[in-house]
Design a protein around this motif. Structure first.
Motif, PDB file in Angstrom:
ATOM      1  N   VAL A 528     -17.312  16.679 -20.205  1.00  0.00           N
ATOM      2  CA  VAL A 528     -18.382  16.037 -19.459  1.00  0.00           C
ATOM      3  C   VAL A 528     -18.326  16.545 -17.930  1.00  0.00           C
ATOM      4  CG1 VAL A 528     -19.318  13.904 -18.876  1.00  0.00           C
ATOM      5  CG2 VAL A 528     -18.140  13.883 -20.809  1.00  0.00           C
ATOM      6  N   PRO A 529     -19.540  16.880 -17.692  1.00  0.00           N
ATOM      7  CA  PRO A 529     -19.403  17.308 -16.040  1.00  0.00           C
ATOM      8  C   PRO A 529     -19.087  16.410 -15.069  1.00  0.00           C
ATOM      9  CG  PRO A 529     -21.405  18.108 -17.162  1.00  0.00           C
ATOM     10  CD  PRO A 529     -20.839  17.186 -18.148  1.00  0.00           C
ATOM     11  N   GLY A 530     -18.243  16.780 -14.102  1.00  0.00           N
ATOM     12  CA  GLY A 530     -17.623  15.789 -13.086  1.00  0.00           C
ATOM     13  C   GLY A 530     -18.678  15.532 -12.082  1.00  0.00           C
ATOM     14  N   THR A 531     -18.480  14.534 -11.313  1.00  0.00           N
ATOM     15  CA  THR A 531     -19.400  13.852 -10.320  1.00  0.00           C
ATOM     16  C   THR A 531     -18.674  13.849  -8.944  1.00  0.00           C
ATOM     17  OG1 THR A 531     -18.872  11.436 -10.814  1.00  0.00           O
ATOM     18  CG2 THR A 531     -20.913  12.759 -11.946  1.00  0.00           C
ATOM     19  N   PHE A 532     -19.261  14.049  -7.871  1.00  0.00           N
ATOM     20  CA  PHE A 532     -18.662  14.211  -6.587  1.00  0.00           C
ATOM     21  C   PHE A 532     -18.410  12.501  -6.132  1.00  0.00           C
ATOM     22  CE2 PHE A 532     -18.173  17.038  -3.053  1.00  0.00           C
ATOM     23  CZ  PHE A 532     -17.409  16.352  -2.252  1.00  0.00           C
ATOM     24  N   GLU A 533     -17.150  12.319  -5.810  1.00  0.00           N
ATOM     25  CA  GLU A 533     -16.528  11.116  -5.453  1.00  0.00           C
ATOM     26  C   GLU A 533     -17.250  10.794  -4.085  1.00  0.00           C
ATOM     27  OE1 GLU A 533     -15.851   8.024  -5.167  1.00  0.00           O
ATOM     28  OE2 GLU A 533     -14.657   8.526  -6.919  1.00  0.00           O
ATOM     29  N   GLN A 534     -18.016   9.766  -3.813  1.00  0.00           N
ATOM     30  CA  GLN A 534     -18.468   9.354  -2.445  1.00  0.00           C
ATOM     31  C   GLN A 534     -17.909   8.220  -1.923  1.00  0.00           C
ATOM     32  OE1 GLN A 534     -22.792   9.318  -3.304  1.00  0.00           O
ATOM     33  NE2 GLN A 534     -23.069  11.201  -2.954  1.00  0.00           N
ATOM     34  N   ARG A 535     -16.994   7.637  -2.623  1.00  0.00           N
ATOM     35  CA  ARG A 535     -16.312   6.486  -1.996  1.00  0.00           C
ATOM     36  C   ARG A 535     -15.361   6.884  -1.063  1.00  0.00           C
ATOM     37  NH1 ARG A 535     -13.898   3.634  -7.291  1.00  0.00           N
ATOM     38  NH2 ARG A 535     -13.956   5.724  -7.814  1.00  0.00           N
ATOM     39  N   VAL A 536     -15.277   6.005   0.269  1.00  0.00           N
ATOM     40  CA  VAL A 536     -14.237   6.362   1.168  1.00  0.00           C
ATOM     41  C   VAL A 536     -12.906   5.133   0.957  1.00  0.00           C
ATOM     42  CG1 VAL A 536     -13.924   6.108   3.445  1.00  0.00           C
ATOM     43  CG2 VAL A 536     -16.273   6.990   2.688  1.00  0.00           C
ATOM     44  N   GLU A 537     -12.020   5.549   1.027  1.00  0.00           N
ATOM     45  CA  GLU A 537     -10.690   4.684   0.724  1.00  0.00           C
ATOM     46  C   GLU A 537      -9.952   4.932   1.845  1.00  0.00           C
ATOM     47  OE1 GLU A 537      -7.765   3.437  -3.016  1.00  0.00           O
ATOM     48  OE2 GLU A 537      -8.323   5.380  -2.868  1.00  0.00           O
ATOM     49  N   VAL A 538      -9.662   3.552   2.395  1.00  0.00           N
ATOM     50  CA  VAL A 538      -8.603   3.711   3.654  1.00  0.00           C
ATOM     51  C   VAL A 538      -7.535   3.005   3.484  1.00  0.00           C
ATOM     52  CG1 VAL A 538      -8.579   2.626   5.990  1.00  0.00           C
ATOM     53  CG2 VAL A 538     -11.075   3.290   4.965  1.00  0.00           C
ATOM     54  N   TYR A 539      -6.179   3.432   3.885  1.00  0.00           N
ATOM     55  CA  TYR A 539      -5.035   3.167   3.556  1.00  0.00           C
ATOM     56  C   TYR A 539      -4.626   2.380   4.732  1.00  0.00           C
ATOM     57  CZ  TYR A 539       0.056   3.387   2.999  1.00  0.00           C
ATOM     58  OH  TYR A 539       1.452   2.865   2.591  1.00  0.00           O
ATOM     59  N   THR A 540      -3.999   1.179   4.617  1.00  0.00           N
ATOM     60  CA  THR A 540      -3.416   0.617   5.773  1.00  0.00           C
ATOM     61  C   THR A 540      -1.809   0.667   5.542  1.00  0.00           C
ATOM     62  OG1 THR A 540      -5.281  -1.095   5.988  1.00  0.00           O
ATOM     63  CG2 THR A 540      -2.992  -1.826   6.976  1.00  0.00           C
ATOM     64  N   PRO A 541      -1.130   1.235   6.392  1.00  0.00           N
ATOM     65  CA  PRO A 541       0.567   1.641   6.296  1.00  0.00           C
ATOM     66  C   PRO A 541       1.072   0.361   6.489  1.00  0.00           C
ATOM     67  CG  PRO A 541      -0.895   3.019   7.824  1.00  0.00           C
ATOM     68  CD  PRO A 541      -1.566   2.034   7.650  1.00  0.00           C
ATOM     69  N   PRO A 542       2.288   0.302   6.039  1.00  0.00           N
ATOM     70  CA  PRO A 542       3.299  -0.815   6.042  1.00  0.00           C
ATOM     71  C   PRO A 542       3.430  -1.377   7.579  1.00  0.00           C
ATOM     72  CG  PRO A 542       4.155   0.825   4.619  1.00  0.00           C
ATOM     73  CD  PRO A 542       2.958   1.487   5.089  1.00  0.00           C
ATOM     74  N   TYR A 543       3.318  -0.593   8.687  1.00  0.00           N
ATOM     75  CA  TYR A 543       3.827  -0.817   9.865  1.00  0.00           C
ATOM     76  C   TYR A 543       2.865  -1.989  10.410  1.00  0.00           C
ATOM     77  CZ  TYR A 543       1.028   3.584  11.159  1.00  0.00           C
ATOM     78  OH  TYR A 543       0.124   4.371  11.228  1.00  0.00           O
ATOM     79  N   LEU A 544       1.427  -1.847   9.781  1.00  0.00           N
ATOM     80  CA  LEU A 544       0.328  -2.684  10.066  1.00  0.00           C
ATOM     81  C   LEU A 544       0.472  -4.204   9.612  1.00  0.00           C
ATOM     82  CD1 LEU A 544      -2.741  -0.307  10.440  1.00  0.00           C
ATOM     83  CD2 LEU A 544      -1.365  -0.997  12.389  1.00  0.00           C
ATOM     84  N   TYR A 545       1.550  -4.553   9.014  1.00  0.00           N
ATOM     85  CA  TYR A 545       1.877  -5.914   8.237  1.00  0.00           C
ATOM     86  C   TYR A 545       2.784  -6.201   8.743  1.00  0.00           C
ATOM     87  CZ  TYR A 545      -1.654  -4.442   4.688  1.00  0.00           C
ATOM     88  OH  TYR A 545      -2.912  -3.994   4.140  1.00  0.00           O
ATOM     89  N   ARG A 546       3.445  -5.713   9.970  1.00  0.00           N
ATOM     90  CA  ARG A 546       4.560  -6.477  10.494  1.00  0.00           C
ATOM     91  C   ARG A 546       3.968  -7.514  11.804  1.00  0.00           C
ATOM     92  NH1 ARG A 546       7.168  -0.362  11.545  1.00  0.00           N
ATOM     93  NH2 ARG A 546       7.905  -0.205   9.277  1.00  0.00           N
ATOM     94  N   ALA A 547       5.067  -7.920  12.218  1.00  0.00           N
ATOM     95  CA  ALA A 547       4.598  -9.257  13.041  1.00  0.00           C
ATOM     96  C   ALA A 547       3.850  -8.821  14.424  1.00  0.00           C
ATOM     97  CB  ALA A 547       5.840  -9.977  13.621  1.00  0.00           C
ATOM     98  N   SER A 548       4.234  -7.953  14.999  1.00  0.00           N
ATOM     99  CA  SER A 548       3.261  -7.559  16.124  1.00  0.00           C
ATOM    100  C   SER A 548       3.367  -6.201  16.684  1.00  0.00           C
ATOM    101  CB  SER A 548       3.804  -8.541  17.279  1.00  0.00           C
ATOM    102  OG  SER A 548       5.132  -8.078  17.865  1.00  0.00           O
ATOM    103  N   ARG A 549       2.449  -5.690  17.280  1.00  0.00           N
ATOM    104  CA  ARG A 549       2.458  -4.383  17.569  1.00  0.00           C
ATOM    105  C   ARG A 549       2.462  -4.263  19.030  1.00  0.00           C
ATOM    106  NH1 ARG A 549      -2.902  -1.668  14.947  1.00  0.00           N
ATOM    107  NH2 ARG A 549      -1.902   0.201  15.474  1.00  0.00           N
ATOM    108  N   PRO A 550       3.194  -2.978  19.729  1.00  0.00           N
ATOM    109  CA  PRO A 550       2.998  -3.135  21.114  1.00  0.00           C
ATOM    110  C   PRO A 550       1.725  -2.658  21.598  1.00  0.00           C
ATOM    111  CG  PRO A 550       4.080  -1.027  20.255  1.00  0.00           C
ATOM    112  CD  PRO A 550       3.975  -2.074  18.871  1.00  0.00           C
ATOM    113  N   GLU A 551       1.455  -2.888  22.976  1.00  0.00           N
ATOM    114  CA  GLU A 551       0.003  -2.598  23.357  1.00  0.00           C
ATOM    115  C   GLU A 551       0.029  -1.807  24.696  1.00  0.00           C
ATOM    116  OE1 GLU A 551      -2.232  -6.194  23.711  1.00  0.00           O
ATOM    117  OE2 GLU A 551      -2.115  -6.743  21.338  1.00  0.00           O
ATOM    118  N   ILE A 552      -0.805  -0.987  24.991  1.00  0.00           N
ATOM    119  CA  ILE A 552      -0.824  -0.450  26.220  1.00  0.00           C
ATOM    120  C   ILE A 552      -2.554  -0.456  26.611  1.00  0.00           C
ATOM    121  CG2 ILE A 552       0.995   0.905  25.939  1.00  0.00           C
ATOM    122  CD1 ILE A 552      -0.737   3.306  25.255  1.00  0.00           C
ATOM    123  N   HIS A 553      -2.746  -0.635  28.079  1.00  0.00           N
ATOM    124  CA  HIS A 553      -3.950  -0.771  28.475  1.00  0.00           C
ATOM    125  C   HIS A 553      -4.147  -0.256  29.921  1.00  0.00           C
ATOM    126  CE1 HIS A 553      -3.336  -4.699  30.570  1.00  0.00           C
ATOM    127  NE2 HIS A 553      -2.595  -4.660  29.427  1.00  0.00           N
TER     128      HIS A 553
END
Length: 644
Positions: A528-553
Motif C-alpha cells: 500500500v502506498p504511504g501517505t505523508f504525515e501532516q500531524r505535528v507532535e510536541v514533546y514536553t520534557p521532564p524538566y517542565l513537570y518540576r515544581a518551578s523554573r528559574p526566570e529572567i527578564h
C-alpha cells in the motif's frame, strides 16, 4: 418458589455471555484494547511525566496542513514550515507551493505565499534574523521505465564578445541531421571573453566562447529522439551573425532515468513581515544543498543536484547578506545535504560524514576538516561502519566550546536495507582528531532527529530501521544523550512514526516540536502506498513537570560579542548555568544551524550578568535563545537576544 430473573437481569446476563463469547473469539483485540487503556493511564500519571516527559499532538486545522519538508524557528518565536510542492508531483505540475507559519504559543497558523518550489532547498539563519532559502525543485525525477522522451544536457555556446543573450524556455535546437530538441528552461549565455595583446608590433585579438547549460528534450514521445553521437546544433530562428555566434553542443541524449533537477533562485524570509523576498540567484542550480553560516556572517552553499540532475561537481558559493549576492567559494565535492559544522578559531568547517544520499558511494563520503581559505581537507579516521552514514544524524555537542561532534545511526547508500545503531564522537580540539565509539542506540536507526536542549543534553527521537520506514519499520522511541556521562536515558515514546522528510526543533519554552514523515509504504508487506504525515507532535520534557523554573527578564535584546548583559531575576541564587542556543533550521535530519554556547554567569541580588565569548567562529552573529538553568538542570523559558 422458583427464581425468575427480571428483564434487566436477563439483559445484563445476556450481555455478559455475549461479551465472554466475543472475548473468546477476539482475545488478542480485547487484550490489546486493555493494554492500550492501561498504557494511556500510565503515561499520563504525574510521576511518569516527571521521569520521562509527555507527547501531545498539536491541533492544526485542515486548511493549514502541509507536507512539511523544512522547519525553521524564527526570532518571533514562530515556526516556518515549508513544503513547496511537498513531494507531490501533481502540486508541482499545478504550480501549487505551500508554506505555513505556526505560533506554538497561541497555536495559530497562517498561510504564506510561496513564489517557487522550495521543496528540498537549503536554508540557514542570517545575522539579522531572516532565513535564507536557496535552491529547490525544477523537475521531478522520472524512472527509466517511465521516461517517454529522449533528453539531456545541451551546452549553449556564445562567440559574440559584445553581447550576452537569454534564450527562453521552448527554444529549439536542430542537429545537422534535422533532429530537434526543446529547452525546458530559459538559459542566459554570457558574452564571449575578448583579450587584446600586442606581439611584434601587431595587435592580436582572441575571442574565447562562453557557455551555459540547459536541459533539453525531444518534442515527441518515442525512441526516435535518441542520439548517441556528439553534434553541434543550430538554434532555430537565428539569422546572420547570430546564427554563427550562438549554437548548441550535446553528447548522448537518451531515455535513461532522469533525476531531480535544481533551481538557482534564492530568497530571504522576513520573520516580521512574514514574506519571501527574492535575492540574487546562485550561479549553480541546487536541489538537496546544505547552507551553513560562517564566522563573518556570510553563508556557504555546497552540493545539490544541478540543472541536469547531476551532483554539483564541487562548485560551491558564498552568499553575502549585505549585498545579497553570491560569489565563488573553495572547490570541494560532497554528496547531497552534507552535515557541515563551523569550527572555532578560523575558516574551517567539519564534515561529519552524514549526508542525505545522492552521489557515488565512494566519492565525498569520508569525514574531515575543510579549510575554506587553503582548500585543504584533512580526513578524520576512526569511524565504525563508515559506509552506513547516509540519513544519519549529526550534532555539535553542547557546549560548543568543547568542539565535539556526534554522529548517530544511519543507513546504507540509496535504498539499502542496512542501518546501524552506531554512535561516534570526535574531539576536534585534539591534535589528531579521530572518531571514538559512543554508546549504541537501542536498535539500528536511520532518520533520527537530534535536538540540543537547554540542560546540555541532546534529545533524539523517531527514525526507522529500513529505508523510508519500509516494512513498517518506524521506531517509536525517544531518548536523551548526556555528553557529561556519555550515556542515553529513555524518554516517553512518541505516538507518531517519523522517517524520511522529518524535522525537529527546540521551541522557546523548552519543548520540542516534530514535523513531517514520508513513508514509502503504508503497510508491513509494502503493498500500500504511504501517505505523508501532516500531524505535528510536541514533546514536553521532564524538566517542565518540576515544581518551578528559574526566570529572567528585563535585560537587553542586543549584546556585543565579548560584551555582557544583565537580567533581572528572583532566582539569582538558584541559577547555575547560562546558554545561548542558536535557533534550529532543519530538513532531511540535517540541522547545522543549532549550537549551544556556554556563558560565564555572575550573580547578585535580584539580577545576573552573562558574558558572551568574543570569537565569531564560536558565536556567529545572529539571534539566539538565552536559557539559564538551576542546580536541578531545570531551564528557564528562552529569552531572545541578538548577538552582533
Amino acid at each position: 418458589m422458583r427464581y425468575r430473573p427480571s428483564r434487566r437481569s436477563r439483559t445484563t446476563a445476556q450481555a455478559a455471555v455475549a461479551f465472554m463469547v466475543l472475548a473468546g473469539l477476539n482475545a488478542p483485540a480485547v487484550i490489546g484494547f486493555a493494554e492500550a487503556k492501561y498504557h494511556a493511564y500510565e503515561i499520563n500519571k504525574p510521576g511518569y511525566k516527571a521521569a520521562y516527559g509527555h507527547w501531545g499532538v498539536a491541533d492544526m486545522p485542515a486548511e493549514y496542513q502541509l507536507n512539511s519538508i523544512h522547519a525553521a524557528l524564527l526570532p518571533t518565536g514562530k515556526v516556518l514550515l515549508i513544503a513547496g510542492s511537498g513531494n507531490n508531483i501533481k502540486l508541482f505540475k499545478g504550480g501549487s507551493f505551500k508554506s505555513t507559519v505556526w505560533d506554538p504559543v497561541k497555536n495559530t497558523f497562517r498561510k504564506i505565499a510561496t513564489p517557487k518550489d522550495m521543496f528540498c532547498a537549503g536554508h540557514s539563519q542570517l545575522p539579522d534574523g531572516k532565513l535564507l532559502i536557496a535552491g529547490g525543485t525544477a523537475r521531478y525525477e522520472v524512472l527509466k521505465g517511465d521516461v517517454k522522451r529522449a533528453g539531456g544536457a545541451m551546452l549553449v555556446k556564445n562567440e559574440d564578445p559584445d553581447h550576452a543573450r537569454t534564450f527562453p524556455k521552448g527554444t529549439v535546437f536542430v542537429s545537422p541531421g534535422g533532429k530537434k530538441y526543446v529547452a525546458q528552461f530559459p538559459v542566459r549565455v554570457p558574452a564571449a571573453k575578448k583579450t587584446v595583446n600586442k606581439k611584434h608590433g601587431k595587435t592580436i585579438v582572441t575571442v574565447t566562447a562562453n557557455q551555459a547549460r540547459v536541459y533539453v528534450e525531444a518534442p515527441e514521445d518515442g525512441t526516435q529522439g535518441i542520439t548517441d553521437t556528439s553534434a553541434q546544433y543550430g538554434i532555430q530562428g537565428l539569422k546572420g551573425k547570430d546564427r554563427d555566434n550562438f549554437y548548441g553542443l550535446a553528447n548522448k541524449l537518451g531515455m535513461d532515468k532522469k533525476d531531480f533537477q535544481g533551481i538557482r533562485e534564492a530568497y530571504e524570509f522576513d520573520p516580521w513581515t512574514e514574506k519571501y523576498v527574492k535575492v540574487d540567484a546562485m550561479s549553480e542550480a541546487r536541489w538537496y544543498p546544505t547552507l551553513v553560516s560562517l564566522a563573518d556572517g556570510k553563508v556557504l552553499a555546497v552540493s545539490g543536484l544541478d540543472d541536469i540532475g547531476q551532483v554539483v561537481p564541487g562548485r560551491n558559493e558564498i552568499f553575502d547578506p549585505k549585498t545579497r549576492k553570491w560569489s565563488k567559494a573553495a572547490t570541494r565535492y560532497f554528496p547531497t545535504y552534507p552535515s557541515l559544522f563551523l569550527l572555532q578559531g578560523g575558516d574551517r568547517v567539519f564534515y561529519s560524514g552524514s549526508n542525505a544520499g545522492y552521489g557515488p558511494a565512494d566519492d565525498g563520503r569520508i569525514p574531515g576538516v575543510w579549510n575554506l581559505k587553503t582548500n585543504r581537507f584533512t580526513q578524520v579516521p576512526g569511524l565504525k561502519a563508515p559506509r552506513i552514514l547516509e540519513t544519519s544524524s549529526s550534532v555539535l555537542l553542547p557546549p560548543a566550546q568543547d568542539q565535539k561532534v556526534m554522529v548517530l545511526g544511519g543507513g546504507g547508500v540509496g535504498e539499502s536495507r542496512k542501518s546501524t545503531a552506531r554512535t561516534a564522537i570526535v574531539d576536534l580540539k585534539a591534535a589528531k582528531p579521530s572518531y571514538a565509539a559512543g554508546p549504541e542506540l537501542s536498535e539500528p536507526t536511520r532518520y533520527l532527529n537530534s535536538v540540543i536542549m537547554p540542560d546540555d543534553t541532546v534529545f533524539t527521537t523517531g527514525g526507522s530501521r529500513d529505508y523510508r520506514g519500509r516494512s513498517a519499520s518506524n521506531i517509536l522511541k525517544a531518548q536523551f544523550y548526556n555528553p557529561a556521562t556519555n550515556t542515553f536515558t529513555p524518554a516517553a515514546a512518541p505516538t507518531v512514526g517519523r522517517n524520511y522528510h522529518t524535522e525537529a526543533l527546540l521551541l522557546p519554552d523548552g519543548r520540542v516540536a516534530v514535523f513531517g514523515s514520508d513513508s514509502l509504504f503504508g503497510d508491513k508487506d509494502n503493498t500500500v502506498p504511504g501517505t505523508f504525515e501532516q500531524r505535528v507532535e510536541v514533546y514536553t520534557p521532564p524538566y517542565l513537570y518540576r515544581a518551578s523554573r528559574p526566570e529572567i527578564h528585563g535585560g537587553p535584546t542586543e549584546v556585543a560579542r565579548g560584551g555582557s548583559a544583565t537580567f533581572m531575576t528572583a532566582s539569582a541564587s538558584r541559577i547555575r548555568t547560562a546558554r545561548l542556543i542558536h535557533p534550529g533550521s532543519a530538513t532531511h535530519v540535517t540541522d547545522v544551524d543549532q549550537r549551544s554556547i556556554a556563558l560565564n554567569v555572575k550573580r547578585a541580588n535580584g539580577r545576573i550578568t552573562v558574558s558572551v565569548p568574543k570569537d565569531s567562529s564560536l558565536v556567529p552573529s545572529g539571534w539566539y535563545l538565552l536559557y539559564v538553568t538551576d542546580r536541578h538542570h531545570t531551564p528557564s523559558k528562552g529569552v531572545w537576544v541578538r548577538v552582533r
